[in-house]
Motif scaffolding. Sequence first.
Motif, short mmCIF file in Angstrom:
data_model
loop_
_atom_site.label_atom_id
_atom_site.label_comp_id
_atom_site.label_asym_id
_atom_site.label_seq_id
_atom_site.Cartn_x
_atom_site.Cartn_y
_atom_site.Cartn_z
N ARG A 1 1.47 5.37 -0.22
CA ARG A 1 0.59 6.76 0.18
C ARG A 1 1.99 7.83 -0.33
O ARG A 1 3.07 7.51 0.16
N HIS A 2 1.41 8.94 -0.84
CA HIS A 2 2.44 10.11 -1.24
C HIS A 2 1.67 11.31 -0.38
O HIS A 2 0.67 11.81 -0.55
N LEU A 3 2.56 11.57 0.69
CA LEU A 3 2.08 12.83 1.47
C LEU A 3 2.99 14.26 0.78
O LEU A 3 4.23 14.26 0.79
N GLU B 1 0.88 -1.23 0.07
CA GLU B 1 0.13 -0.11 -0.27
C GLU B 1 0.89 1.29 0.09
O GLU B 1 1.86 1.40 0.72
#
Length: 540
Positions: free
Chosen positions: A528-530, A526
Amino acid sequence: MTQQKHDGGARQNGPSSWAPLRGRTFRVLWSAQLGSNVGTWMQTVGAQWMLVQQPNAPTLTAAVQAASLLPVLFLSLPAGVLADVLDRRALLMALSGVMAALCAALAALTAAGLTTPAVLIALTFLIGCGQALMSPGWQAIQPELVPREQIPAAAALGSLNVNVARAIGPAVAGLLVAATGPDVVFALNAVSFLGVLAALLGWHRARHGAGGRERMRPALASGTRYVRNAPGVRRVLLRSGLFVVPASALWGLLPVVAERRLGLGSGGYGLLLGALGAGAIVGAVTIGRVRERLGRNVLLAVSTVAFAAGTLAAAVLRQPVPVAVVLVVAGVGWLYALSTLNTTLQLALPGWVRARGLAVYLMVFMGGQGVGTLLWGLLADGIGTAETLLVSAGLLLASAASLAWLPLRGKTGTLDRTIVAPWPEPALALPVDPDDGPVLVEVAYEVPEDRAERFRAAMAEAAVSRRRTGALRWNLYQDAADPRRWVEVFEVASWSEHLRQHGARLTGYDAELLTAARDLAEGEPEVRHLVPPAGEPARP
């Protein structure tokens, strides 16, 4: 190309050593480079011989060589960035024109009797700046001109080019200086750069690059970051420094040996340099067969010992013929060492950072030669030329011995450096500007407990890849509430940097490392790009 392991390095059975010359573009540019290198060596002899009669000749002749080499220390890496982010052909054309003008100015001033030692050293320094700006781009275009399997042969031909010029240029320059004066050889060097310009005009280079043009400052940072996180590249740089710093004594002090110890004129000095160049020609013709039998590390050790022999001969022998004979052996060693180091590095660097990586190599090799030459000249003024050469020969033998515990790494130059894009670009719900950043990337994995240690080891390898391709910081965490959950977290300077990391910098070998870690997890990770909130200023 068949590759075999031997002596901690790869042995390569490849195409003919002359195969790259069958390509017209390579042949024309190689010929133009040969003319330029002949002109450069002619200028070196003319400049050093103008100073050899001065009271402090060892320091002055060394200073001339240092002035031509030291610009590499502060210009090579910016030049590598320029060669990676700009069109290399256009850059090289512009610099060739500038070099022709500088050499013409030196010729005109010398013909007018205005070239004092200070003027000579200053103009030599400016010409050295031009060479430092050209060298990374020139080296980086070589793999564009030949197939990958011909890169070792192209690197050997590049070294042959320099050393054929070393055999021809000094001998011709010695005769011309004696007959007409140094201004003529300086003028011929200016003409040689016009030949390079003409050859580049005839080369129609294909467009390269992906992901948009990098900006200078981030490109500089990404290049140095790559080198820091490439162990094989770092070892090549270390071996280069350990060889060239002691080897620079012979190059810097040979005019003094020729004039004061052997009683030779400018023509005799040119012939001694020609002996080194002739040996290098022999080395270029034989290196393919020798490399197959010895492997890289043994070859590098033998090369270093051969150059030490030439340095020792210059220190203790007083007859020109025996010195010249041993210098031929030293020339073979010089070619073997340069070709081994350069080929290994060319094969180790991916295309996106090649000029920057080669720029760092040039900083170490040419900068080390420049600093070494100056220091050896100062030492020779203090303790004597012969004594200084003996110290240099001893350090070369120590360098050869150190290969037993600091060899070139076995896999360097054998890994897949093809750029790949195995995963789709990130899907975003927010508008993200290319300059937005820093970007924090989180990748969560579900790893069975019996694979945990293997996963941790695989992620340690993947971390080096992340840093090589753009990560400023990297960490791996294990969920304290769910030991099966592992989270990889890394930070990239901007969104554009992450996109380059994702699709324009990832090599086949990098993809293998990341896939090996992913294969130990269950299911798809999984991701995610923050990014910083809209309107939030970027953190420096």
